[in-house]
Scaffold this motif. Structure first.
Motif, PDB file in Angstrom:
ATOM      1  N   TYR A 245     -14.125   6.847  -2.354  1.00  0.00           N
ATOM      2  CA  TYR A 245     -13.179   6.464  -3.312  1.00  0.00           C
ATOM      3  C   TYR A 245     -13.288   7.175  -4.552  1.00  0.00           C
ATOM      4  CZ  TYR A 245     -10.435   3.723  -6.691  1.00  0.00           C
ATOM      5  OH  TYR A 245      -9.803   3.213  -7.801  1.00  0.00           O
ATOM      6  N   PHE A 246     -14.300   7.175  -5.324  1.00  0.00           N
ATOM      7  CA  PHE A 246     -14.513   7.913  -6.391  1.00  0.00           C
ATOM      8  C   PHE A 246     -14.628   9.485  -6.291  1.00  0.00           C
ATOM      9  CE2 PHE A 246     -16.177   3.778  -7.594  1.00  0.00           C
ATOM     10  CZ  PHE A 246     -15.638   3.761  -8.794  1.00  0.00           C
ATOM     11  N   SER A 247     -15.252   9.837  -5.145  1.00  0.00           N
ATOM     12  CA  SER A 247     -15.119  11.415  -4.771  1.00  0.00           C
ATOM     13  C   SER A 247     -13.670  11.828  -4.558  1.00  0.00           C
ATOM     14  CB  SER A 247     -16.290  11.845  -3.677  1.00  0.00           C
ATOM     15  OG  SER A 247     -15.383  11.387  -2.389  1.00  0.00           O
ATOM     16  N   VAL A 248     -12.845  11.286  -4.481  1.00  0.00           N
ATOM     17  CA  VAL A 248     -11.442  12.107  -4.247  1.00  0.00           C
ATOM     18  C   VAL A 248     -10.863  11.759  -5.308  1.00  0.00           C
ATOM     19  CG1 VAL A 248     -11.512  11.613  -1.443  1.00  0.00           C
ATOM     20  CG2 VAL A 248     -10.509   9.835  -3.297  1.00  0.00           C
TER      21      VAL A 248
ATOM     22  N   PHE B 125      -7.819   2.032  -1.055  1.00  0.00           N
ATOM     23  CA  PHE B 125      -8.384   3.764  -0.467  1.00  0.00           C
ATOM     24  C   PHE B 125      -8.242   3.013   0.826  1.00  0.00           C
ATOM     25  CE2 PHE B 125     -11.854   5.751   1.298  1.00  0.00           C
ATOM     26  CZ  PHE B 125     -11.760   7.064   0.965  1.00  0.00           C
ATOM     27  N   VAL B 126      -7.806   4.197   1.529  1.00  0.00           N
ATOM     28  CA  VAL B 126      -8.020   4.342   2.935  1.00  0.00           C
ATOM     29  C   VAL B 126      -8.688   5.590   3.548  1.00  0.00           C
ATOM     30  CG1 VAL B 126      -6.435   4.628   5.206  1.00  0.00           C
ATOM     31  CG2 VAL B 126      -5.676   3.276   3.277  1.00  0.00           C
ATOM     32  N   LEU B 127      -9.461   5.659   4.599  1.00  0.00           N
ATOM     33  CA  LEU B 127     -10.225   6.855   4.809  1.00  0.00           C
ATOM     34  C   LEU B 127      -9.190   8.145   5.154  1.00  0.00           C
ATOM     35  CD1 LEU B 127     -12.702   5.599   7.636  1.00  0.00           C
ATOM     36  CD2 LEU B 127     -13.114   6.569   5.323  1.00  0.00           C
ATOM     37  N   PRO B 128      -9.481   9.292   4.602  1.00  0.00           N
ATOM     38  CA  PRO B 128      -8.690  10.237   4.677  1.00  0.00           C
ATOM     39  C   PRO B 128      -8.118  10.674   6.252  1.00  0.00           C
ATOM     40  CG  PRO B 128     -10.506  10.949   3.404  1.00  0.00           C
ATOM     41  CD  PRO B 128     -10.776   9.851   3.877  1.00  0.00           C
TER      42      PRO B 128
ATOM     43  N   THR C  60      -3.897   8.003 -13.128  1.00  0.00           N
ATOM     44  CA  THR C  60      -3.123   9.105 -12.545  1.00  0.00           C
ATOM     45  C   THR C  60      -4.280  10.321 -11.990  1.00  0.00           C
ATOM     46  OG1 THR C  60      -3.225   9.968 -14.934  1.00  0.00           O
ATOM     47  CG2 THR C  60      -1.262   9.337 -14.132  1.00  0.00           C
ATOM     48  N   ALA C  61      -5.552   9.855 -12.059  1.00  0.00           N
ATOM     49  CA  ALA C  61      -6.660  10.537 -11.544  1.00  0.00           C
ATOM     50  C   ALA C  61      -6.721  10.172  -9.962  1.00  0.00           C
ATOM     51  CB  ALA C  61      -7.972  10.464 -12.045  1.00  0.00           C
TER      52      ALA C  61
ATOM     53  N   PHE D  31     -23.826   5.852 -15.419  1.00  0.00           N
ATOM     54  CA  PHE D  31     -23.407   5.448 -13.919  1.00  0.00           C
ATOM     55  C   PHE D  31     -24.311   5.509 -13.367  1.00  0.00           C
ATOM     56  CE2 PHE D  31     -19.499   6.921 -16.250  1.00  0.00           C
ATOM     57  CZ  PHE D  31     -18.723   5.862 -16.266  1.00  0.00           C
ATOM     58  N   ASP D  32     -24.769   4.443 -12.541  1.00  0.00           N
ATOM     59  CA  ASP D  32     -25.736   4.331 -11.491  1.00  0.00           C
ATOM     60  C   ASP D  32     -25.597   4.972 -10.166  1.00  0.00           C
ATOM     61  OD1 ASP D  32     -27.502   3.052 -13.418  1.00  0.00           O
ATOM     62  OD2 ASP D  32     -26.882   1.025 -12.697  1.00  0.00           O
ATOM     63  N   LYS D  33     -24.459   4.584  -9.500  1.00  0.00           N
ATOM     64  CA  LYS D  33     -24.165   4.820  -8.167  1.00  0.00           C
ATOM     65  C   LYS D  33     -23.055   6.127  -8.110  1.00  0.00           C
ATOM     66  CE  LYS D  33     -23.674   1.723  -5.150  1.00  0.00           C
ATOM     67  NZ  LYS D  33     -23.425   0.177  -4.541  1.00  0.00           N
ATOM     68  N   TYR D  34     -21.951   6.021  -8.823  1.00  0.00           N
ATOM     69  CA  TYR D  34     -20.697   6.931  -8.698  1.00  0.00           C
ATOM     70  C   TYR D  34     -20.590   7.613 -10.122  1.00  0.00           C
ATOM     71  CZ  TYR D  34     -20.218   3.148  -5.163  1.00  0.00           C
ATOM     72  OH  TYR D  34     -20.655   2.443  -4.193  1.00  0.00           O
TER      73      TYR D  34
END
Length: 269
Positions: A20-23, A67-70, A101-102, A193-196
């Motif tokens: 989710y954060f990577s996209v 979020f939904v998988l690509p 908006t990101a 930020f610890d994880k993302y």
């Protein structure tokens, strides 16, 4: 067939949250996603017993993440409609959604199925480094009372919450002070930020009511942005859209407002 089930243990979502954060097209607001989101109720989208997506809803009935998988992105619209229509006791009524908006995929669904967009906040990223002549010091445990008093006097934050929050920041060496002579006049935060989003640091600043409009906030942000850069991180920050003074200070410190946080409402609200 897709089903919605409540998520009882958030660690189940670790892999999906990472994606989710990577996209996202740029870093998301940390206080929003790591302060408010963990307090929301989380739900998973399941397809043939496989977890393929998630969303979360706050106590006011607003979706905060979606979020939904690509691999199932063609189903994103129908799944968004499903969560809006799934009026179970666990989910309750959905009154709208909050999105950056990101987050283009999530934003697209909000634009199609929701209404009444309203700007809530601006998010910024450091794009320039400006020198500053102030020196800040890391907060120590003996400074806690002074920090809490300044924060409570300068904001509407409750003392108990501030004390707990600042204790946590001190333990992580993420809280800074700017003293003039022996008086604390500004508080700065440089949160990791610890994880993302671990390549970024999120900044925050509180300035004494008696020291505002003279550039202190801008210089605190400059100092902390330089500190973040020295430890290999890019600084980000955010502020409410109506806070014009904060926007001026942030811009003067070398930040660019690259995204907005938008609140939508359902059609019947």
């Amino acid at each position: 067939m897709f089903r919605i089930k409540k998520i009882k243990e958030l660690s189940v979502l670790d892999t999906l949250k990472e994606e989710y954060f990577s996209v996202a097209s740029s870093p998301l607001d940390g206080m929003w996603h790591f302060g408010f989101v963990p307090l929301a109720e989380h739900f998973g989208f399941y397809h043939e017993e496989n977890l393929v997506g998630f969303f979360c809803v706050d106590k006011d009935g607003y979706v905060l993440q979606y979020f939904v998988l690509p691999s199932l992105v063609v189903n994103a619209g129908s799944l968004f409609k499903l969560l809006l229509q799934e009026l179970t006791p666990e989910i309750g009524n959905i009154n709208g959604a909050v999105v950056s908006t990101a987050e283009p995929r999530y934003l697209s669904e909000c634009l199609e199925y929701l209404t009444k967009p309203e700007l809530v906040a601006k998010t910024y990223i450091a794009y320039n480094s400006f020198p500053t002549n102030i020196e800040m010091q890391p907060a120590e445990q003996g400074d806690l009372k002074e920090f809490v008093e300044l924060a409570v006097a300068s904001t509407d934050l409750p003392s108990t919450w501030v004390t707990e929050y600042y204790n946590g920041l001190m333990a992580r060496e993420e809280l800074w002070g700017y003293w003039r002579d022996t008086t604390l006049v500004a508080i700065g935060e440089c949160r990791m930020f610890d994880k993302y989003q671990s390549e970024h640091a999120e900044l925050g600043v509180i300035v004494s009511l008696f020291e505002r409009s003279n550039g202190v906030a801008t210089n605190v942000l400059k100092y902390l942005a330089c500190h973040a850069r020295e430890i290999g991180l890019t600084a980000i920050c955010s502020t409410e859209c109506e806070n014009m003074a904060a926007q001026k200070a942030i811009t003067n410190a070398g930040f660019y407002a690259n995204n907005r946080i938008v609140r939508f409402k359902t059609h019947n609200r």
